[in-house]
Each structure stands twice: as C-alpha cells, then as structure tokens.
Design a protein around this motif. Structure first.
Motif, PDB file in Angstrom:
ATOM      1  N   PHE A   1       7.588   9.456   1.803  1.00 15.71           N
ATOM      2  CA  PHE A   1       8.616   8.036   1.889  1.00 15.71           C
ATOM      3  C   PHE A   1       6.551   6.874   1.656  1.00 15.71           C
ATOM      4  CE2 PHE A   1       9.065   3.955   3.211  1.00 15.71           C
ATOM      5  CZ  PHE A   1      10.794   3.556   2.557  1.00 15.71           C
ATOM      6  N   VAL A   2       6.395   7.005   2.475  1.00 15.04           N
ATOM      7  CA  VAL A   2       4.752   6.545   2.825  1.00 15.04           C
ATOM      8  C   VAL A   2       3.797   7.138   1.249  1.00 15.04           C
ATOM      9  CG1 VAL A   2       2.366   5.985   4.193  1.00 15.04           C
ATOM     10  CG2 VAL A   2       4.575   5.948   5.253  1.00 15.04           C
ATOM     11  N   TRP A   3       3.560   8.247   1.328  1.00 15.07           N
ATOM     12  CA  TRP A   3       2.702   8.037   0.164  1.00 15.07           C
ATOM     13  C   TRP A   3       2.970   7.352  -1.166  1.00 15.07           C
ATOM     14  CZ3 TRP A   3      -0.558  12.948   0.733  1.00 15.07           C
ATOM     15  CH2 TRP A   3      -1.425  13.373  -0.229  1.00 15.07           C
ATOM     16  N   VAL A   4       4.362   7.612  -1.730  1.00 18.79           N
ATOM     17  CA  VAL A   4       4.535   7.219  -3.047  1.00 18.79           C
ATOM     18  C   VAL A   4       4.030   6.044  -2.949  1.00 18.79           C
ATOM     19  CG1 VAL A   4       7.138   5.952  -3.996  1.00 18.79           C
ATOM     20  CG2 VAL A   4       6.545   8.545  -3.206  1.00 18.79           C
ATOM     21  N   HIS A   5       5.031   5.179  -1.075  1.00 16.72           N
ATOM     22  CA  HIS A   5       4.264   3.432  -1.735  1.00 16.72           C
ATOM     23  C   HIS A   5       3.200   2.930  -1.508  1.00 16.72           C
ATOM     24  CE1 HIS A   5       8.560   1.122  -0.653  1.00 16.72           C
ATOM     25  NE2 HIS A   5       8.569   2.601  -0.929  1.00 16.72           N
ATOM     26  N   LEU A   6       2.011   3.861  -0.957  1.00 18.80           N
ATOM     27  CA  LEU A   6       0.560   4.224  -1.557  1.00 18.80           C
ATOM     28  C   LEU A   6       0.285   4.116  -2.897  1.00 18.80           C
ATOM     29  CD1 LEU A   6      -0.732   6.076   1.743  1.00 18.80           C
ATOM     30  CD2 LEU A   6      -1.110   3.606   1.284  1.00 18.80           C
ATOM     31  N   ASN A   7       0.723   4.610  -2.952  1.00 21.75           N
ATOM     32  CA  ASN A   7       0.863   4.877  -4.600  1.00 21.75           C
ATOM     33  C   ASN A   7       0.973   3.749  -5.659  1.00 21.75           C
ATOM     34  OD1 ASN A   7      -0.556   8.490  -4.934  1.00 21.75           O
ATOM     35  ND2 ASN A   7       2.139   8.760  -5.831  1.00 21.75           N
ATOM     36  N   TRP A   8       1.426   3.264  -4.898  1.00 26.54           N
ATOM     37  CA  TRP A   8       2.321   2.026  -6.134  1.00 26.54           C
ATOM     38  C   TRP A   8       0.633   0.770  -5.721  1.00 26.54           C
ATOM     39  CZ3 TRP A   8       3.848  -2.383  -2.947  1.00 26.54           C
ATOM     40  CH2 TRP A   8       4.346  -3.555  -3.270  1.00 26.54           C
ATOM     41  N   LEU A   9       0.289   0.821  -4.734  1.00 24.29           N
ATOM     42  CA  LEU A   9      -0.599  -0.216  -4.736  1.00 24.29           C
ATOM     43  C   LEU A   9      -1.530   0.304  -5.137  1.00 24.29           C
ATOM     44  CD1 LEU A   9      -0.060  -2.301  -1.037  1.00 24.29           C
ATOM     45  CD2 LEU A   9       0.267  -2.856  -3.652  1.00 24.29           C
ATOM     46  N   ILE A  10      -2.408   1.805  -4.985  1.00 24.40           N
ATOM     47  CA  ILE A  10      -3.289   2.348  -5.032  1.00 24.40           C
ATOM     48  C   ILE A  10      -3.708   1.819  -6.528  1.00 24.40           C
ATOM     49  CG2 ILE A  10      -4.423   4.501  -5.702  1.00 24.40           C
ATOM     50  CD1 ILE A  10      -3.666   5.226  -3.226  1.00 24.40           C
ATOM     51  N   LYS A  11      -2.213   2.502  -7.744  1.00 24.34           N
ATOM     52  CA  LYS A  11      -2.549   2.379  -8.918  1.00 24.34           C
ATOM     53  C   LYS A  11      -2.461   0.755  -9.639  1.00 24.34           C
ATOM     54  CE  LYS A  11      -0.286   4.376 -13.033  1.00 24.34           C
ATOM     55  NZ  LYS A  11      -0.258   5.216 -13.753  1.00 24.34           N
ATOM     56  N   ARG A  12      -1.904  -0.588  -8.533  1.00 27.05           N
ATOM     57  CA  ARG A  12      -1.391  -1.697  -9.052  1.00 27.05           C
ATOM     58  C   ARG A  12      -2.794  -2.501  -8.514  1.00 27.05           C
ATOM     59  NH1 ARG A  12       1.987  -6.119  -5.824  1.00 27.05           N
ATOM     60  NH2 ARG A  12      -0.096  -5.648  -4.897  1.00 27.05           N
ATOM     61  N   ASP A  13      -3.618  -1.729  -7.768  1.00 34.71           N
ATOM     62  CA  ASP A  13      -4.880  -3.064  -6.932  1.00 34.71           C
ATOM     63  C   ASP A  13      -5.902  -1.710  -6.926  1.00 34.71           C
ATOM     64  OD1 ASP A  13      -2.921  -4.712  -6.897  1.00 34.71           O
ATOM     65  OD2 ASP A  13      -2.769  -4.208  -4.357  1.00 34.71           O
ATOM     66  N   ASP A  14      -5.902  -0.956  -7.766  1.00 26.39           N
ATOM     67  CA  ASP A  14      -6.683   0.363  -8.046  1.00 26.39           C
ATOM     68  C   ASP A  14      -8.417   0.260  -6.492  1.00 26.39           C
ATOM     69  OD1 ASP A  14      -8.660   1.808  -9.359  1.00 26.39           O
ATOM     70  OD2 ASP A  14     -10.649  -0.457  -9.564  1.00 26.39           O
ATOM     71  N   LEU A  15      -7.327   0.432  -6.001  1.00 26.42           N
ATOM     72  CA  LEU A  15      -7.355   1.307  -4.427  1.00 26.42           C
ATOM     73  C   LEU A  15      -8.434   2.439  -3.889  1.00 26.42           C
ATOM     74  CD1 LEU A  15      -4.049  -0.257  -2.128  1.00 26.42           C
ATOM     75  CD2 LEU A  15      -6.785  -1.451  -2.808  1.00 26.42           C
ATOM     76  N   ASN A  16      -8.985   2.387  -3.055  1.00 23.49           N
ATOM     77  CA  ASN A  16      -9.341   4.011  -2.789  1.00 23.49           C
ATOM     78  C   ASN A  16      -9.226   4.508  -1.573  1.00 23.49           C
ATOM     79  OD1 ASN A  16     -11.157   5.944  -2.232  1.00 23.49           O
ATOM     80  ND2 ASN A  16     -13.177   5.014  -2.234  1.00 23.49           N
ATOM     81  N   VAL A  17      -7.848   5.407  -1.289  1.00 21.20           N
ATOM     82  CA  VAL A  17      -7.457   5.676   0.048  1.00 21.20           C
ATOM     83  C   VAL A  17      -7.374   6.741  -0.011  1.00 21.20           C
ATOM     84  CG1 VAL A  17      -5.347   5.440   0.319  1.00 21.20           C
ATOM     85  CG2 VAL A  17      -5.917   3.423  -0.739  1.00 21.20           C
ATOM     86  N   MET A  18      -7.382   7.541   1.224  1.00 17.71           N
ATOM     87  CA  MET A  18      -6.445   8.725   1.922  1.00 17.71           C
ATOM     88  C   MET A  18      -6.204   8.866   2.808  1.00 17.71           C
ATOM     89  SD  MET A  18     -10.773  10.178   3.422  1.00 17.71           S
ATOM     90  CE  MET A  18      -9.803  11.724   4.012  1.00 17.71           C
ATOM     91  N   PHE A  19      -5.488   9.533   2.959  1.00 16.90           N
ATOM     92  CA  PHE A  19      -4.483  10.218   3.669  1.00 16.90           C
ATOM     93  C   PHE A  19      -4.719  11.188   4.338  1.00 16.90           C
ATOM     94  CE2 PHE A  19      -0.108  12.048   4.518  1.00 16.90           C
ATOM     95  CZ  PHE A  19       0.581  10.724   4.661  1.00 16.90           C
TER      96      PHE A  19
END
Length: 762
Positions: A71-89
């Motif tokens: 659930f968290v990963w899917v939501h992180l993907n949304w913001l990574i793609k929208r805002d070009d974020l650099n995210v580790m999980f």
C-alpha cells in the motif's frame, strides 16, 4: 476499525476517481503476487479452478504485513513519478519480502536481473516456485532482493540503516516501514533519536512509517494497544511531527494516504529548502513521520475454521495452513485469491496490463532499481594521504612509548579533511577516551540537539560534524552499515568488552556480504566495515572484570572466510599500515585490535608496511637463532601480548644465554589457518618454515587461548603449541614496570599469580 479517526490528515481528496481506481488495482496485483508466492506451484493466474495439486507441498512465508507495505509502495510510486523523487524503501517488518518482491517484479526490474522470472505467466510461475524454496528466494529481504539494503532476518535495524543511507545523500528520501513488532526491540527504540544527527542542508531525509497492524507472531504489539494520544505524544517526544492514516476501507485509506504522503514530502522539501538557503541558521527540524494503522492480513480471509484471521495474529504467517488436504479451506483460498480479480490485472500473456504498468516510475527512479540500494555502483575510493607522513619516528626498537591510536588519529584527521562527503568516524562517546581526539582538528562531533557554550571545550558539537557519537552501539553500527551499503566509507571505534553488543548485527552483515559477494554478480562491491577495537582486556586500569572480554574475535572467526579479516598490529606504525589497507578494501568486515595506551614501538614505517603486508614474520632483531633451527619459538599476536613476549625473551637471554630463540609476530590472525581454509592462510610448508615441525612454540595471544588452537589444530606442530591468553579470572589490572619493560599480560602475569598463590595458600 474506525474510519473516522484521521489524526492529522489534511482535508481533501488528492486522487481522481480514475487514478484511485488504477492505484487500487495495482495494489491488488501486489497482494495477489504476495499470496501466490506463498501458496502456488501451478495455475499461477487461476485460469482454471484451483486444485490441490496446484498448492505447494510445504507452505512457508509471512503474509500479515505485505498488504500494508505494498500500500505504501504504490503511493510512493505516485509521488516519485509525479515529482521526480529519488526514493529508497526499507522494509523493517520481519519476513516481509513478498511485498518487496511483488513490487520489484511489477516494476520490471526483477525480471531484468533474473530473466528466467520474466514478466509473463511462465516467469510468474517461476517466481512463485522459487519463493521460500531451498537455495532460492528467502521470505525476508535478502541480498537477492532488488531495491533492498536491509537484511530482514533480524528485527530492529530498519531506521538506523535508513539514516545511514541518508547521511551525505542530499537528494535521497528513505521511506522506512517500521513494523510494530520491530518497534519493541531495543535497537529500534534508540534509533528514533537519529533525527538529532540529520543535517537538512547536506543530508537526505528519512520518512519513518510506523506500521501498526496490531500483532506479532502470536501476541498483540505494544504500540498498537496504547491510546492514540499517548502514541502521538511518544512520537512528538522523539522529535517528530506524526501524521496518522487509520482505517480499513480501501477507497478512504487511499485518499488519506495520498494526502498525508503529499504533505510529508512537501514538509521535507520545505525543511531542506530553508536549510540550504540559510546554512548558518539551521535549527533541528521536526521531521514528519507517518503512523499507518491497518489490519494485519488486510484484504485476506476474515475467518478460517471458526478463528478470526484478518486483523489478528493468525494472519501473521500462512493464514490457511491446509488447503491441499482440506477442500473447504481450498475453496477459501481460491475465493481469497480471486477477490483480487487477476483477470483484470494481467493480460493473456500474464503481463501486467499497460495501464497499470504506466503507474510505476521509469529507469533508476523505480524503487527496486534505485542505485543507492546497490551502493557499489556509486562507490568512490577514498582520497588517502601517504601513511609515511604520519610515521612515529624512534631511534631504537623497543626504546620509546607512544599511543598507537593517537598516531592513527593524525592520519584519520586528514582522511576526514580529504573526504568530507564520503567518510565518517563512528563511536559510542569514546573518541577522546580512545585517544582519537586528534580528529577534532578536522571535524566537530555531529549534533543537532541543544548546545551550550561550554560544549566547545573539548570537541565541539556542530551540525556538519563528521564524528558520529551516540551511546548506542546498535544505532552506530546501523548507521555505519547503511552508510557503506550505499557506497560510502567509515571506521567504527569501540571498547573491546562492548563490541559484543553488535555481535548479531555483525553476523547479519557478514551473511549479507557473503551472499552479495559470492553469488550475485549484479551487486557491486561496497566499502568495508572497519571496526577498531580498543580499551583492551589487558589494560583495565579501573574498570576491571566487567570490561574484560576479548571474545569478539571468536565470533569473527566463525564467519565466511571470504568476508572477514582480523588484524592485531603490535605498534603505532603497524596500526597505520593496517588502517590504510583496510580503508582501501571492499566487501569485508575488517577487525583491528589496538590498545589506546602508550606502548613500546618496534618497527619503522617501512618495516611495518612490509611486516603487515606479509601478515606474519620473524623478528630477527628480537631473535637469537641467527637464521638457524631454533630451540624454541616465542610467538605473539596483539600489542600487549607482544610487549610481554619480548620481555620474556629478554629474561630468557639473561638466564639461558645458549638458548636459540626465534621470535614470531602475527598481525593477520588468519595467516595461522591453512591456505585451503582461508584466502589469507599459510601453506603447510610456509607455516612449518616459521613455527618449525617439532620445536616447542610458546604463543602469547591477545584473546582466549582456544582460538589459536582452533585456527592451527591440523598443523604439523600443533601438539607442541602452548598458548597463553586471557582466562576468565579478571580484576583491575593496572600495568606494572619491571626494569625497562612494562607489561601486564597473560603469560607472565599468570606466572606471577601462580607463584603468589603457592607462597600464600588460601
């Protein structure tokens, strides 16, 4: 569960109806794959009715935390793609790999690394069959898991690893799923305080997500059973700004999570933007964190065999234990898996439909492909000064005293100066005690909590210090591991008796290295963990018995010979040579044992370099055999043991002038092993050329005597080896002086005790 409890959730519905439906479908695909990994060995897309023969013969895995993590990963993907974020999980819940694996597979990166597990029906089946199968995929986030730096086999280290990854990575956001069972461990409890060491101007950010799904293996979790206001106060007390996402109805939960995550990322960016615009006006921020309260086993069966499953501990591992032999429960499993509607998610080839594939980020923005999670690809070698510039000069061997660690400090000072964004010194409030305070000329101690004017007297505190001190060996080791696993370098100095605090962390890290180094070509080499062990068993001037335990070396020798090294430099120049070597290595845990107190110095810098490169050698200047076959070999390993053994040679010279003595010093402990058992081991021929085949060997050893016997048990002359080392009869042992030599060690200290006891029987 009450969907009306929203905590600090911002108002609004950031997800459009269409986007919400797509994200929910992607989440269903993740959950379907997680369940399929645990149960299926055939019929991966349920294109025919589920039969007993489609079920794995042995069901292994953990299902309870997977839906919340995905659930968290899917939501992180949304913001990574929208805002070009650099995210580790970072996945903290134990055995939570199905969620990470599912997402890595849907993002496509998993199939890029493992082409046989392709993004189609055939590859999906291979993924299912490999999960929890001997020699294949583990049920926790092992090194084989793309996107992971965190070995999930032991709980308690997710946050400290995450902060270690964020240090000196200003663009990186580390989203950390903290399991509520994990949150009960001591290491996790102290690691909340890592926010007092994170500089928003130069470091990345850590977003802790405390996953309250309520249960451990068979018990409720503490933080899930305290009142909301008490939990909120706890997180605020740790210095965070907590946001709550609570409920179980998917549509409402998606909107809440989207709003909260969007708010948290905005707050992180605002904190960092202000700090980077005003680097001289930085106060410790209240970083955001999320409390996600969702059911354990969310979206799974509500009840099995009359027992509550969803939102109870029975969903922790395998909720339906007997579908292959119980037709009723086979039907329950089929109903559960079909509830995710796989026919809507995967096309006729078994590939995730294009509409859903478009939700995942691209390239290295995919969480599973983030370069920081394969830190070797980012690793840069340290810019190291020439150790010859730091040599301790003396006129004659064994004529002058010096603290080896004080000499090392001058070298480390300049290592820090040359590598201000990729080297840190870690230690539990012992940098000055260990005579390493010379590094303060290059850097202060990192600190973002309150400071007082008097703090500047004796090692100042500052927000950009490179010296990391906290009185938690667990947290320090976690920081260090996260730092090196993302490609940077460091050294951890700690007292010998208390390095045992990180025994288990050391074990986990060496297991990670062994797998990554020997079995996974796609994982690039990472810098080594370098442990400097000081305040040794033989020099406890006031601490006594409680501070006497050299047994960490026994722990190290049990690990894979491909990833561990032990060095016992006898003097300051040898310590410089060993440290220089260790800082240049990768994929090892290097253990260096060196006392902090003044010691006699023996080798010039050039001689030390040669001696340490060999790892073992005959000291002709201390021997009397003049290159002939000796009558006796006196050997040493360890600085205090060497000083004592040399004193023994001097006594023998006085009383047995005709005795031919060979003096041997061991720096690299694994040289004692056969070359067939360790890469640094000596051949039998070379070993015999040093220790002889039949002469008595008196070996004065830093640690427990049994360790030398363990390493040499199958050598030709083992029967003639007499090893003296630490025995569990300790007390305060302030050194004494005899003539020109200072010693208080195993061999002759024991001799004096025995003579005293015979003269004064109890």
């Amino acid at each position: 569960m009450n969907d009306d409890v929203q905590g600090t959730i911002p108002a609004g519905t950031p997800l459009s109806t269409e986007l919400l439906a797509d994200m929910h479908a992607y989440w269903r695909a993740c959950n379907y794959l997680s369940v399929g990994m645990i149960y299926l060995r055939a019929n991966p897309l349920l294109r025919e009715p589920l039969q007993a023969e489609h079920i794995k013969r042995r069901l292994l895995g953990h299902c309870g935390s997977d839906p919340g993590q995905s659930f968290v990963w899917v939501h992180l993907n949304w913001l990574i793609k929208r805002d070009d974020l650099n995210v580790m999980f970072v996945s903290g819940p134990g055995h939570g790999a199905p969620a990470t694996l599912s997402n890595a597979y849907l993002e496509g990166h998993y199939s890029e690394i493992y082409p046989d597990r392709s993004a189609d029906e055939r590859g999906m089946l291979k993924l299912f069959r490999a999960f929890s199968s001997p020699g294949r995929i583990g049920s926790h986030c092992t090194p084989e898991t793309p996107g992971s730096i965190h070995e999930g086999g032991e709980l308690g280290y997710s946050l400290s690893h995450s902060f270690g990854a964020a240090f000196d990575n200003p663009d990186l956001i580390v989203a950390t799923m903290v399991g509520d069972g994990e949150a009960e461990t001591g290491p996790l409890a102290t690691s909340w305080h890592s926010n007092k060491f994170l500089n928003p101007a130069t470091d990345g950010a850590v977003l802790p997500i405390l996953h309250l799904n309520g249960y451990k293996i068979a018990n409720p979790t503490i933080l899930a059973r305290i009142p909301h206001d008490e939990l909120e106060a706890l997180m605020k007390g740790y210095g965070y700004a907590p946001h709550f996402v609570e409920g179980d109805e998917p549509e409402a939960m998606h909107q809440r999570m989207a709003a909260v995550l969007e708010r948290c990322i905005a707050d992180i960016r605002a904190i960092q933007t202000h700090a980077r615009a005003h680097p001289d006006d930085i106060e410790r921020p209240r970083w955001p964190m999320i409390v996600l309260r969702s059911p354990k086993g969310w979206t799974g069966p509500k009840e099995v065999d009359g027992h509550k499953v969803e939102n109870f501990w029975r969903s922790h591992q395998v909720p339906i234990a007997d579908p292959a032999t119980n037709r009723k429960n086979l039907a329950v499993l089929e109903q559960w898996m079909r509830s995710y509607k796989p026919e809507e998610l995967f096309d006729e080839n078994g590939t995730l439909i294009e509409k859903l594939r478009a939700l995942a980020p691209d390239g290295t923005r995919r969480i599973s492909a983030n370069p920081h999670a394969n830190g070797g690809v980012l690793r840069q070698s340290l810019d190291l000064p020439d150790i010859r510039e730091y040599a301790f000069e003396f006129r004659h061997a064994a004529s002058e005293y010096q603290s080896p660690t004080a000499v090392l400090a001058t070298f480390l000072r300049d290592v820090i100066r040359r590598n201000m964004t990729r080297f840190r010194l870690f230690g539990p409030d012992e940098t000055a005690s260990n005579k390493l305070d010379g590094v303060y000329e290059a850097s202060d101690k990192r600190w973002l909590a309150e400071t007082l004017p008097e703090d500047a007297d004796g090692g100042a505190l500052s927000i950009d210090g490179r010296v990391m001190e906290m009185l938690s060996e667990h947290t320090l080791e976690g920081w260090f591991e996260g730092y090196v696993l993302t490609g940077r370098h460091g050294l951890f100095a700690t007292y010998e008796a208390f390095v045992h605090v990180i025994d288990s962390m050391f074990n986990q890290h060496t297991k990670w290295l062994e797998k990554a180094k020997n079995e996974l070509d796609w994982r690039q080499p990472v810098p080594s963990i370098n442990l400097l062990i000081t305040s040794l068993v033989w020099r406890q001037d006031h601490n006594g018995f409680t501070h006497q335990d050299p047994g960490f070396l026994d722990v190290v020798t049990n690990k894979s010979p491909g990833v561990v090294r032990i060095y016992l430099p006898p003097d300051a120049n040898c310590l410089l040579s060993v440290a220089d070597h260790c800082l240049r290595t990768h994929d090892y845990v290097n253990v260096i044992v060196a006392d902090k107190q003044p010691h006699l110095q023996y080798l010039s810098m050039q001689d030390a370099i040669v001696h340490c490169a060999k790892g073992i050698g005959i000291w002709d200047w201390a021997s009397t055999d003049q290159g002939h076959e000796p009558d006796v070999v006196i050997a040493s390993a360890g600085d205090i043991a060497t000083m004592e053994a040399l004193a023994a040679v001097e006594i023998l010279k006085q009383h047995c002038a005709d005795l031919k003595i060979r003096f041997v010093n061991v720096v690299d402990l694994f040289r004692l092993m056969p070359d067939t058992d360790h890469p640094h081991g000596l051949s039998d021929r070379d070993f015999d050329s040093i220790f002889t085949r039949d002469k008595p060997v008196i070996f004065n050893f830093h640690s427990y005597p049994s360790l030398v016997h363990k390493l040499t048990y199958n050598r030709t002359n083992h029967a003639n080896m007499h090893v003296h080392g630490y025995r569990e009869r300790g007390n305060i042992n302030t050194p004494v002086r005899t003539g020109d030599h200072q010693w208080r060690g195993s061999l002759f200290a024991r001799h004096r005790r025995d003579r005293s006891r015979s003269a004064h029987p109890q």
